[in-house]
Structures are given as structure tokens and as C-alpha cells.
Design a protein around this motif. Structure first.
Motif, short mmCIF file in Angstrom:
data_model
loop_
_atom_site.label_atom_id
_atom_site.label_comp_id
_atom_site.label_asym_id
_atom_site.label_seq_id
_atom_site.Cartn_x
_atom_site.Cartn_y
_atom_site.Cartn_z
N SER A 30 0.82 -1.20 0.00
CA SER A 30 0.00 0.00 0.00
C SER A 30 0.86 1.26 0.00
N PHE A 31 1.94 1.24 0.80
CA PHE A 31 2.84 2.39 0.85
C PHE A 31 3.47 2.64 -0.52
N VAL A 32 3.91 1.59 -1.18
CA VAL A 32 4.54 1.73 -2.50
C VAL A 32 3.58 2.39 -3.47
N THR A 33 2.34 1.96 -3.46
CA THR A 33 1.34 2.53 -4.37
C THR A 33 1.14 4.01 -4.11
N ARG A 34 1.01 4.39 -2.86
CA ARG A 34 0.77 5.80 -2.51
C ARG A 34 2.00 6.65 -2.80
N PHE A 35 3.17 6.12 -2.52
CA PHE A 35 4.40 6.88 -2.77
C PHE A 35 4.58 7.11 -4.27
N MET A 36 4.32 6.10 -5.07
CA MET A 36 4.47 6.25 -6.52
C MET A 36 3.48 7.25 -7.09
N ALA A 37 2.27 7.26 -6.55
CA ALA A 37 1.27 8.20 -7.04
C ALA A 37 1.70 9.64 -6.79
#
Length: 473
Positions: free
Chosen positions: A379-386
Motif C-alpha cells: 500500500s505504501f509503495v502505491t501511494r508513494f508512486m502516485a
């Protein structure tokens, strides 16, 4: 998803440019500044000196950040800054930096959390950066990055009762008011020992590289065995060539004694004609390949059968901790085979660094390592990439976690960041799972135990991640 670990300890800074110039001088100056601040007291007017007082805790909710934002490590510094900014953005807090804080206040956002960023690569290094943070009235410090910078910044921060959440994994930097946010080798070992003990392992040993990581793992094994009521482990630190590693492994595993016990008269076992004997009508290398295997006779270049290696008894330990990677690990694996130390009788364990290349550890099938559950990070990876349009580096996890601590505590306290709130029993929800700040400066993180599958299969989660071990702490 595979993720790696950082070991930002005393010698891990070899790969990071240092900010050594003037560091010792800066520490002396900062000590004097901190003592002066701590000694400030109301003047009574009576001509007598006031009694010494403990420094007052910082009461601001402003968040100071100490990172290298210029110089060779600027990219890494900005990556950690992005992690902290994401946490503040998700909490609804303002992320004003430096001079823009005045603008934020002018715009009526004085009630929101503010981020005060200082460059540890600028003149004066971490010492000057923490002094600036104290003078700016920051209530907590996120950073610095390395153990060296943490050691330089800690005295002034402690004098001002300013909590520090450092991004190093060097447990030697942990102390009152200074928390080590990284996943420490000591924590990994404690998790492994507790799990191995439940499996019935009682006799631990370690074969480790003679470097800071190796010694941290060794210290962790000593402490874990002591705390869990186990006998003191035998630890060997190795250096040198593959031949040297092989010889040291033989000594650790009592190879000569085991070999002598397998052959009481000291002679090689007699050869008998059987179905496993090499066919001399075949080329010697093909005969060896067809008949090779544990306990089979070897064949010399002239086709002559050589004595088979005797089957040895298990070594004097049933759990072995390793710490190598790369070529060093290859040499150690060869030494294990030479000394007949195998997973059939010994639980092989290693550092969380193995998670990055678990699919290549086929020779260590069944070995364990402790690490966070990678599924927790998705979840963190997805939010950071966005927000940042690239995959986050593993260290961004730490800055996000540190900022999460700051925003969570700020929402629950009216003034500053009291130790009681920072070390709350329920801990905090981090990128890689739950974690708790301990009063002694360590961070207890949720670590699972993974088992190497072999045959390129990576590793499987054997024991779910948890912050608890058999030893309270």
C-alpha cells in the motif's frame, strides 16, 4: 516483492560520503551550547546561584528534519524527505519548510504541523543542523541518516530534551531520547533464536564476517542466548581466502574430531566391489557424474577409484548463524559442504539482507532469515508512486514511519513529544507493520521468519511477523 535492508552502522558509511570536517569541534561546541541552555534559570536577585535544573522538555509540535540535501548523498536525502512529506500529507498536516514556515503562519496555518528541514551536508554538518533545529524551536527531530551523524547530533538534542528518531540501524546509537529506527541485526537475531528455540534447538554457533555487520550479529546472538537461558554460543569471525574460510569452518565444526570418530583407526574405509563402483569402460568424468553423490567414491583423473568421504556425525551445534553475502557467502557455502554441516542436523540462519536474493540461495535450502512481511509494504509503495512517480527506496520506509510517530503523538498531546507518548504500549502502524519505540532507544519491529525454498523458489513466510519474542523487551 523483494526488498533490501540498509545497515547504516559505523562502517556502513563507507558507501556514503561523510561529513567529517569539523565534526569533533562541532560536538564540543554543541555540548557547550546544550549545557548553557540547560543551565538557564530565573535570576533570583539574591546574588546566589540557582540550583541546577533538569532541561525542560521541548513543547513545540514543529517537526525538525535532518538529512543530506546537497552533496553526494542528496538523492538519498531527498528520498527520505519525500517519505516524511507523504506521512504528513496523509495526516492532513502542513509540510512547510525553512523560510516558508513564516508564509504558512501568515496564511493562518499556524495550528498545523510544520516541517523544519536542515541540510546535514551543509557547513557544520549534523552538529550545525541540530543546533539550528533547537534554535528554531523544533519539538522533535527526524534523522539524521547515518550513525556518525546521529552521534554528532545527539548531545545537543539531548541537552534540549529534543527527541531524535534517527534513520540508522546501529543499535549503539540507541539511548535515552535517541531512537534507532532501522531494522537492527540484533533484532533479527533475537527473532531467529526465539523461533529456533521453539523448534528445539539448544546449541548455537555463528560463522560471521569480521566487519561491523558480522559483529552486530554476533553481539545479538550472545545477548539472545543469554536472555533466553541458552548456553553461550561459539562465534568465529572470518577473513581471508576461501581456503582460510574452509579451515576455520572445519575448526568451528570440530571436523577433525568427527572424522576421527568416523574412522577409529585413522585409516580410510576399505573399498568393496558394488554396484556403485565406477565403470572403467567409461570416461572417468562421466563415470564420476553417473555415480557421484554423498558417500560415493570419487574418481581421479586416471580413472582410479578414491576412498569415499566418511559420513560424519553432526557438529557440536544444532543452529548456525551466518552473515555473509556475495562472494563471501559462496565461500562459506563451500566450507559448509566440506565440513559436512548440513540442514539435516543444523538450522542455518542468516541476516535479513538475504531477502534481496533469496531465489539464489538454493544451496541453503531450509535456511531462515528474519524480515518484515513484504506484503505489508504494498500500500505504501502505491501511494508513494502516485505522489512521487517512482518506486520508493527502502529507506523511505523509515522516514515515513518516523513522521507517522510525530503526527500521531502531536494529535494526542497538547505540548511537545513526551517520552510516555512516544513509547506507548500499542506502538504505531508502520510501512512494514507494527513497531514500538522502547525506552532505551531501540525500536521493536514486527519481523517474520522466512525459509529458503531452494530451486529458485525464493522464500516462504514460515512464522508470521510479530513484535513479540519469547523474551519481553
Amino acid at each position: 516483492m523483494t526488498r533490501t535492508y540498509s545497515f547504516l552502522s559505523k562502517a556502513s558509511t563507507r558507501g556514503l560520503a561523510g561529513n567529517g570536517a569539523g565534526r569533533k569541534t562541532g560536538m564540543v561546541v554543541l555540548g557547550a551550547v546544550g549545557l548553557a541552555m540547560a543551565g538557564c534559570a530565573d535570576q533570583s536577585g539574591t546574588g546566589t546561584l540557582p540550583a541546577p535544573q533538569e532541561p525542560k522538555a521541548a513543547t513545540s509540535h514543529k517537526i525538525g528534519v535532518l538529512l543530506p540535501l546537497t552533496g553526494p548523498n542528496a538523492a538519498l536525502g531527498h528520498e527520505l524527505l519525500a517519505g516524511a512529506q507523504l506521512a504528513l500529507a496523509e495526516s492532513g498536516a502542513a509540510t512547510a519548510q525553512g523560510p516558508s514556515q513564516a508564509q504558512a503562519q501568515a496564511q493562518g496555518r499556524s495550528g498545523a504541523l510544520q516541517m523544519d528541514v536542515h541540510d546535514t551536508a551543509a557547513a557544520g554538518g549534523a552538529s550545525a543542523a541540530v543546533t539550528a533545529a533547537v534554535e528554531a524551536g523544533d519539538g522533535i527531530i527526524l534523522g539524521p541518516l547515518t550513525a556518525v551523524d546521529t552521534a554528532a547530533a545527539a548531545p545537543a538534542a539531548q541537552s534540549a530534551s529534543l527527541p531524535v528518531l534517527a534513520f540508522t540501524s546501529d543499535v549503539n546509537q540507541a539511548r535515552d531520547g535517541v531512537w534507532v529506527m532501522g531494522i537492527t541485526p540484533e533484532d533479527q537475531v533475537e527473532r531467529l533464536v526465539a523461533t529456533a528455540r521453539k523448534e528445539g534447538r539448544q546449541h548455537f554457533a555463528a560463522f560471521l564476517p569480521d566487519n561491523p555487520l558480522g559483529h552486530a550479529l554476533g553481539n545479538g546472538l550472545l545477548a539472545s542466548c543469554r536472555d533466553q537461558g541458552l548456553t553461550t554460543p561459539t562465534i568465529v569471525y572470518h577473513t581471508g581466502s576461501a581456503a582460510s574460510i574452509t579451515q576455520m569452518m572445519r575448526e568451528l565444526s570440530a571436523y577433525d574430531t568427527r572424522k576421527a570418530d568416523a574412522q577409529p583407526d585413522g585409516s580410510a574405509p576399505a573399498q568393496t566391489a558394488d554396484a556403485t563402483a565406477p565403470d572403467k569402460t567409461l570416461p572417468s568424468d562421466l563415470a564420476a557424474a553417473l555415480n557421484g553423490g554423498a558417500g560415493s567414491a570419487s574418481v581421479s583423473t586416471d580413472g582410479t577409484a578414491q576412498p569415499a568421504a566418511p559420513k560424519l556425525a553432526p557438529p557440536p551445534f544444532d543452529a548456525l548463524l551466518l552473515g555473509d553475502t556475495g562472494l563471501g557467502l559462496k565461500n562459506v557455502i563451500g566450507a559448509l559442504a566440506d565440513s559436512q554441516v548440513s540442514s539435516s542436523s543444523v538450522r542455518i540462519m542468516g541476516p535479513g539482507l538475504w531477502a534481496a536474493f533469496a531465489s539464489k540461495l538454493g544451496a541453503l535450502k531450509g535456511a531462515w532469515y528474519a524480515a518484515p512481511d513484504p506484503s505489508s509494504r504494498q500500500s505504501f509503495v502505491t501511494r508513494f508512486m502516485a505522489r512521487n512517480h517512482h518506486m520508493p527506496r527502502p529507506l523511505a520506509d523509515l522516514s515515513y514511519d518516523a513522521a507517522t510517530v510525530a503526527t500521531t503523538v502531536a494529535r494526542t498531546t497538547s505540548r511537545g513529544y513526551p517520552v510516555s507518548a512516544l513509547t506507548r504500549q500499542e506502538g504505531f502502524a508502520g510501512v512494514d507493520g507494527q513497531f514500538t519505540l522502547l525506552p532505551d532507544g531501540r525500536t521493536r519491529r514486527a519481523l517474520g521468519v522466512f525459509e529458503v525454498l531452494g530451486n529458485g523458489g525464493g522464500a516462504k513466510l514460515l512464522v508470521p511477523a510479530t513484535t513479540k519474542t519469547s523474551v519481553s523487551g
